[in-house]
Structure formats: C-alpha cells, structure tokens
Motif scaffolding. Structure first.
Motif, PDB file in Angstrom:
ATOM      1  N   ALA A 211       0.879  -1.164  -0.099  1.00  0.00           N
ATOM      2  CA  ALA A 211      -0.191  -0.195   0.119  1.00  0.00           C
ATOM      3  C   ALA A 211       1.057   1.237   0.004  1.00  0.00           C
ATOM      4  N   ALA A 212       2.115   1.196  -0.521  1.00  0.00           N
ATOM      5  CA  ALA A 212       2.869   2.466  -0.402  1.00  0.00           C
ATOM      6  C   ALA A 212       2.613   3.034  -1.764  1.00  0.00           C
ATOM      7  N   ASP A 213       2.941   4.419  -1.779  1.00  0.00           N
ATOM      8  CA  ASP A 213       2.654   5.312  -2.986  1.00  0.00           C
ATOM      9  C   ASP A 213       4.348   4.857  -3.680  1.00  0.00           C
TER      10      ASP A 213
ATOM     11  N   ARG B  24       6.565   7.766  -4.440  1.00  0.00           N
ATOM     12  CA  ARG B  24       7.106   8.570  -3.450  1.00  0.00           C
ATOM     13  C   ARG B  24       8.312   7.928  -2.759  1.00  0.00           C
TER      14      ARG B  24
ATOM     15  N   ILE C 232       6.923   1.914   4.751  1.00  0.00           N
ATOM     16  CA  ILE C 232       6.401   2.844   3.974  1.00  0.00           C
ATOM     17  C   ILE C 232       5.114   2.307   3.210  1.00  0.00           C
ATOM     18  N   THR C 233       3.879   3.028   3.715  1.00  0.00           N
ATOM     19  CA  THR C 233       2.565   2.458   3.611  1.00  0.00           C
ATOM     20  C   THR C 233       1.638   3.608   3.723  1.00  0.00           C
ATOM     21  N   GLU C 234       0.576   3.299   2.817  1.00  0.00           N
ATOM     22  CA  GLU C 234      -0.605   4.188   3.210  1.00  0.00           C
ATOM     23  C   GLU C 234      -1.754   3.640   4.019  1.00  0.00           C
TER      24      GLU C 234
ATOM     25  N   VAL D  89       7.742   6.032   9.850  1.00  0.00           N
ATOM     26  CA  VAL D  89       6.654   5.796   9.019  1.00  0.00           C
ATOM     27  C   VAL D  89       6.693   6.783   7.837  1.00  0.00           C
ATOM     28  N   ASN D  90       6.823   6.236   6.784  1.00  0.00           N
ATOM     29  CA  ASN D  90       6.919   7.115   5.417  1.00  0.00           C
ATOM     30  C   ASN D  90       7.844   8.187   5.876  1.00  0.00           C
ATOM     31  N   ALA D  91       9.168   7.690   5.962  1.00  0.00           N
ATOM     32  CA  ALA D  91      10.276   8.651   5.932  1.00  0.00           C
ATOM     33  C   ALA D  91      11.531   7.792   5.949  1.00  0.00           C
TER      34      ALA D  91
ATOM     35  N   MET E 227       7.541  16.398  10.243  1.00  0.00           N
ATOM     36  CA  MET E 227       7.373  15.306  10.657  1.00  0.00           C
ATOM     37  C   MET E 227       7.405  15.136  12.045  1.00  0.00           C
TER      38      MET E 227
ATOM     39  N   GLY F  26       9.125   8.357  14.423  1.00  0.00           N
ATOM     40  CA  GLY F  26       9.010   9.307  13.309  1.00  0.00           C
ATOM     41  C   GLY F  26       7.900   9.248  12.392  1.00  0.00           C
ATOM     42  N   THR F  27       7.086  10.011  12.315  1.00  0.00           N
ATOM     43  CA  THR F  27       5.878   9.643  11.133  1.00  0.00           C
ATOM     44  C   THR F  27       5.892  10.724  10.521  1.00  0.00           C
ATOM     45  N   GLY F  28       5.863  10.561   8.970  1.00  0.00           N
ATOM     46  CA  GLY F  28       6.482  11.582   8.231  1.00  0.00           C
ATOM     47  C   GLY F  28       5.310  11.359   6.838  1.00  0.00           C
ATOM     48  N   ASP F  29       5.558  12.350   5.842  1.00  0.00           N
ATOM     49  CA  ASP F  29       4.646  12.101   4.728  1.00  0.00           C
ATOM     50  C   ASP F  29       5.670  11.971   3.556  1.00  0.00           C
ATOM     51  N   TYR F  30       6.177  11.050   3.544  1.00  0.00           N
ATOM     52  CA  TYR F  30       7.351  10.589   2.740  1.00  0.00           C
ATOM     53  C   TYR F  30       8.487  11.713   2.654  1.00  0.00           C
ATOM     54  N   HIS F  31       9.039  11.691   4.016  1.00  0.00           N
ATOM     55  CA  HIS F  31      10.008  12.573   4.272  1.00  0.00           C
ATOM     56  C   HIS F  31      11.286  12.217   3.929  1.00  0.00           C
TER      57      HIS F  31
END
Lengths: 418, 418
Positions: free
Chosen positions: A236-238, A241, A346-348, A367-369, B107, B410-415
C-alpha cells in the motif's frame, strides 16, 4: 593485584569533576568561549602538529577516507569553533528538577539533574572529536578522559594545550580534560577497568571497539553507532514517492550509520517496484544484492545476496534487496537481522504502519520517512554525543541530557521513617 | 568459540518477549491476577517444595537470617499475592509518549516507552523475589530469565509451575519467565555473556555478586544495593531533633542498605552531642566505632575505629562516629568513603544545607531527614525493582519505569533528508 596505571589520572579527573560542580551555566559557557578563543590563538601550532600527523599517517598507508578525517585546516578549525558557539547556545540541563513532589509525610522529594562525573571516550583518528567531547562534557559539568586514535596524537596534544590554557584562564584544574596519548593498547583495558573513577564510557568507533568495550568495561558503556537499517515497502505504499525515499536513504550519504542497508519489498508490488529501484540506483553506482525472488525480477541488474549479506552494515553504495510475503515477514526479517538502529515502513495503510511500529523496537522507527533522519541535529537535540543502539539510559541520538544523571533530593523537617 | 549453553533459553525468551509486546495494560493485569490465582491453587506443592529446601538448608548449616529469608508460609504466600495486587494497581508505563514534537520539516517525532525486552535477574535464596521479578517484568511487557540461590531451587521450581500455568491459561508462551535451576556457577557467567538475548541484568545480592556482574557482564547491569550511608550533624542542627534522626537511621532497621553507617559531627557541637548519642544508642545495643577526637569525648562508651571501619556497610548495630571541622570536611569524608547510596545533612543553616546538597551526588541526598527513606514504597513508586547506586539509566529506588526504555517514532509524509 597490580595498580591500574591510569589511577592517578582517574583521581585527578574525579577531583576536577568536583570543581566543575560549582559552575553555573554562565560560567560554563564562558569557559567554552575561552576554549574557542584559545583554539584560535593556538591555530598555528595545531595545524603544524596536524601536518606532522598527516605525513606519518600517509607514510603508514592510512586510507584516503581516514586521512580526510584526520586532516585539520583553518576552515575546519573555524567550523569546530562554530560548533562550540552552537553548544554555548544550548540550554544547560544540569540543575533542573525533573520532577518534584510532596510526599504524604510532608517531605519534599525531587529528582535533580546532575553531571555524570567523569566520562571516558575512546575514539578514532578524528581530532574534531577531541574538541567536541571536551566541550560537551564541560557544558554538562563533567570531566573527561579521552583516548583518540594513535594517528592523531600530535594533533590531540596540540588541541589539549589550547583546552588547558582555557581551563587555566578560567581558574579551573586542567585535569578536567585529560588525554591518554600513550599509544599502548593496554591503556584501553586500563581505562575500561577504572570503574572507581570513570562513570561512563562512550566508544566512538567500529564494531570491534564496541565489542571490546562490552567485554572489558566494568562501568556502564554506551554502545551503538552500528546501523543495519531497513526500509519495508508495503503493497500500500505510494511507489513513486517511496522510490525517492529509497534513493535518499541509500545514496544521499552512504557512508553513515543511518544509511539504508536492506530494502524489503512486499511481493505484490515487487515486480513493479524493483526494476524502478534498479533503474534509479544503478546509474548512481549502487550494487544490488538480491534474494532469489528479487534476483528473478531484476534480470541482470543485481547480484545474488550471499551468506551474511543481510547482516552487513554496508557503509557504501551497496543495497541488500529482499522480497517478503507481507509486513509479518518484514518484521521477522528485521528482528533477525537488524542492529536496532533505524527502520522505516512505507505504506498508506494505517494498520500496517501501526503493526510495524508496535513490533519493531529499534532506536528509531519511521513511518513514511527516510532512515537518514536518525541524527542529533535532525532531531533538534543541538548536539550529538553518540548514537546509542543499546536499551539503557539513552537510545538513538544522544543529546546533552545523556551526559547527565539525577539524584533524589529529599527535604524534610527532621523526618524519621515510621 | 563454544556455544553459550543458555543460548536456547535466550532465544526462547526473546521470542516470548515479542508475544508480550502485543499485550495491553488490561491483558497484562489479567495475567498477573491469573498468576496470583495459580499461586493459590499450587500452594500445597509450593509449601512442600519449600519444606524440602528448608530441611536441606538447615542440614547445610545456613544461618538463621538466611533460613528466615528462604521460608515460605501460607501467610507469606498471601503477602506475596497481596503484593501482586499492588502491582496490578500501578499505572502501566509502556506505550506512553514521553515527549512528542513536530519538527520544522513537518515530521512528528515522539519518544515512546517500550519494554526493555529480556531482563536477567541474579539473586539469593529468597523465593519471594522469584514471584516479585516475574510480576514486575510481565507488568512491563518483559520476558525474564532468573537465577536464584541454589538453596531455593525446589521452591523456585514449584513457583515456576504456577507461573507457567498462568501463562498457559492466558495463551502466552511459558518461556516468558524462565528459571536457571542448574546450580552450576558457570551458568552465571553464561548468562552474563548472553548479551545478544538479554538486554539488562539486575543483580540482587551482596557486593561480591555486584562486582562479578561488573567484571563479566557484556550487557548493561544495574549495580547497587550497597549503602555506606552518612549523616552530618552540623553545628546549626537542632540537636534534640537530630538525636531522634540518628536513632531512626541506625536502629529502626539496622540490617538494610539505607541504615546509617557513619555519623559525622561538627566539632563545635561534638562535645555536647556525642555523649547524648552514646546514652541513647548504647542501651539499644549499638557499638560505636569512633575517630580519635570522638573517642576522647565518649570516654569508655566507644571503641577506636580501625582501618577500613569508615568504608564498611555495617548492616548491624554498629555505628562509625567521626568529628569533622565543618561541612567541607564532612563533604570530603563522604566523597572518599560513600557508596553513593544515601546521605543526610542536619542543619538549620540553609547555606550549609545547600552546599551539602550541591556537593554530594549520591543517589539520595537528604536535608533534615533520615537516610531510611531511600525506598521504593517511601518514594511512592509502588514497587521496587532494585536500588541503583550507579549513574546510568536509573538511580536510587527503581520503579516500573526502570524496566522500560524508549524508541523514537518518526511519522512523516514521505520525508527525505535534505
């Protein structure tokens, strides 16, 4: 029983630590500013000593990367002095009451932050660490005993002249910062046995040094700095990105401990994602070491991962690649192979993210970094004493607070225990 | 290189610790309640096993105090079960975010409290510690490997049957709590070398055990429990009230680590105070070991202190007595002789109190209070895992929190790192 050859050094360090106890934040900052000024005043001698170290290091065949770490220049000394200014600007953690409560019997009980006392640091041929450690130790009211790499003895001795001049100028004992400049390796063991006078040892070096400290140290040791870091690309990752994060984690600075070592990819997106990874990383010089399933998807773009490849901190442009069935297999792989430094999912899918974060207890979990964020300055600590991958006292990037401990302070009115 | 004989035990403990990670506070409390019920259900077998241990211990000539510590009775089992209820009532430290911040790049970064993982405990012939450690470890989501005194093997095995029944009843692996019941001392060394699978070792015993752990352990060790405790009676003390504190600190429970070992008295009040001390303590059976100046003031009521007497943890009705010039000499004496457990200053002079508190960095420092307060329950921690006199991780009485560590989340938005 023979006497520890470092005992006199330890005794002087302990006595000096008592002198430092009396200093307030302003006095410690003034000391740091004086060190900066003395480094400037001694610049010529420091650079001359470093030039001697460099010549001998080149003759002894030190590698280019090591030589670069050893080198001091006017610009690098200026950068070291700029770092001192940064530390001066940080809040002093010493003296703060972590908590304070009134017990039922009326006694006030507080936990007050205090210096550790005497800190031992064992490191490699990096003269900047000499100043760095001295400054961080003094900022937190600690005395320091330092043992640097033998290749940098002359540089360190010259730096020490400047540091001692600053201590003298501020009326403080020069034994607050001491250097073990005898290259005899038996003195490392002696330092690790000096638990009566050294409260904590920080090894700053490779795996061998950390192992030696674990085996020989009688005082607490902060081990760490070894990062076998993982990133799991969930189905479920983008993916677009995610690709940028793989690049950042692997390529931006491959020689450091928080760089990516193993990429785990969900089987449902591996066929789509892995060729993109290869297309992006191969032109940047990255070698892929792939598990059989990944190898099949990467036709000629990867090598077969060998025994131990998934237990290796690459510190270079190499990346392990493995296809996993799902987040459960990713977690199992990380538990089996990680050094508990930094891992990322890395996941949505919030549930996958939550499961990953709950199951993985590495020093830093993302998460997502990118894993590259595990760093004192990135975390806003201002200064980084070390990166701990052990579980006690401090984990991950260690700031000034990690050079302190606390005492319980009970204030009563002639309180006796019932 | 030989394989560590405890490796299979370590591997099972690690796997069990992962199973415990998934438990919430309510589930952990339900497990503790089940252990209590199973202890009750197995009471007959436990007492029978303990009776066997007692017979063998008596035959082997164990001292009366040791025998008393080994003995289990229905009343003592009830008390152990009451202690479990207390631990159930404590807040669960696991899962709490110690702090959480939004970094400048957006983040979110938190420090989240997690279990240590696997805890090793080495202790003496005290079966109550077996339950105590199991319960505290499980409450904080840790697996435990325990090595009790050889005299209590049968009791411990019987207790373990009950604990394992409870784990099974709750669907958890019995390897969450394991006992090393082979008396071979080489297994202590094996445990101390099992740093791959044991995250922390707590020795609960005498100075010899703590020294062994410092020398041999490759993982972090919490040392402590040795208290050479001091009380300084300043010239500005309320002597009448001070006398009651001396009595409390020395006589109330002389066999414990926070009992008073050395009384330091300001020279200006020694002639008045010391005879009162002797008059109060002598009828209670206390032997005074005095420095020359104190001896002169105590005419026949004290013995001359010998070599090493001021470096002794008495654990009995003995008290070292020394006359000092002032607070500075008191501080110097404590720095030279203390085990950094608990020290107290008795004075009405705020400046003397402040100087003492600033200069003495023992785990607990008191103003106008007995040293006897250094205790988990007195400090309101609810449970006491151990008393640490080292400087890392935890100091003084250690509550549940000391069985936890933290990870950075750490929770990011694809950082990616810039």
């Amino acid at each position: 029983m023979t006497t520890n050859p470092l005992l006199p050094m330890g005794e002087k360090a302990r006595a000096a630590s008592y002198a430092l106890l009396g200093l307030g934040a302003a006095e410690k900052n003034a000391l740091l500013a004086t060190i900066s000024a003395q480094l400037h005043a001694h610049q010529e001698a420091i650079l001359a000593a470093n030039a001697e170290d460099m010549i001998l290091a080149e003759q002894s065949g030190l590698s280019g990367a090591m030589l670069d770490r050893l080198l001091l220049t006017p610009e690098r000394l200026a950068a070291i002095r700029a770092d001192i200014d940064t530390v001066i600007g940080l809040a002093d953690p010493v003296g703060i009451d972590i908590d304070s409560r009134l017990l039922e019997n009326g006694m006030r009980l507080a936990r007050r932050r205090i210096p550790l006392g005497v800190v031992g640091v064992i490191y490699e041929a990096r003269p900047n660490v000499t100043v760095d450690v001295a400054v961080l130790a003094l900022k937190t009211g600690n005395a320091a005993i330092m043992r640097g790499g033998k290749e940098t003895v002359r540089s360190n001795q010259a730096l020490m002249v400047a540091i001692h001049a600053a201590l003298a100028e501020r009326g403080l004992p020069k034994e607050a910062v001491q250097l073990i400049d005898n290259p005899d390796r038996a003195l490392v063991t002696a330092l690790l046995n000096l638990d009566s006078h050294v409260d904590m040892v920080i090894p700053r070096g490779g795996a061998g040094l950390h192992q030696l400290c674990k085996e020989q140290a009688r005082m607490p040791v902060i081990t760490g700095g070894i990062g076998i870091c993982h990133m799991f690309i969930d189905r479920a990752a983008d993916l677009k990105r995610a690709l940028a994060l793989v690049e950042n984690a692997k390529v931006q600075r491959p020689t450091v401990c928080n760089a990516l070592d193993t990429l785990l990819v969900h089987q449902q997106v591996a066929a789509e994602f892995l060729p993109q990874v290869a297309a992006m990383l191969k032109p940047q010089g990255v070698t892929l070491k792939a598990c059989p399933k990944a190898l099949a998807l990467l036709s000629g773009e990867a090598e077969a991962a060998g025994e131990g490849d998934f237990d290796t901190e690459w510190l270079s442009l190499v990346l392990g690649v493995k296809v996993v069935a799902d987040v459960n297999e990713a977690i199992a792989h990380i538990r089996a192979h990680s050094s508990e430094h930094s891992e990322s999912v890395i996941t949505e899918d919030r549930r996958v993210a939550d499961q990953f974060v709950a199951a993985i207890n590495s020093a830093a979990v993302y998460v997502n970094a990118s894993t590259r964020f595990t760093d004192g300055s990135q975390f806003g600590l201002g200064a980084e004493v070390a990166v701990s991958t052990q579980k006690l006292h401090a984990r991950g990037p260690m700031g000034l607070e990690a050079l302190t401990t606390y005492k319980w302070v009970g204030t009563g009115d002639y309180h006796a225990r019932q």
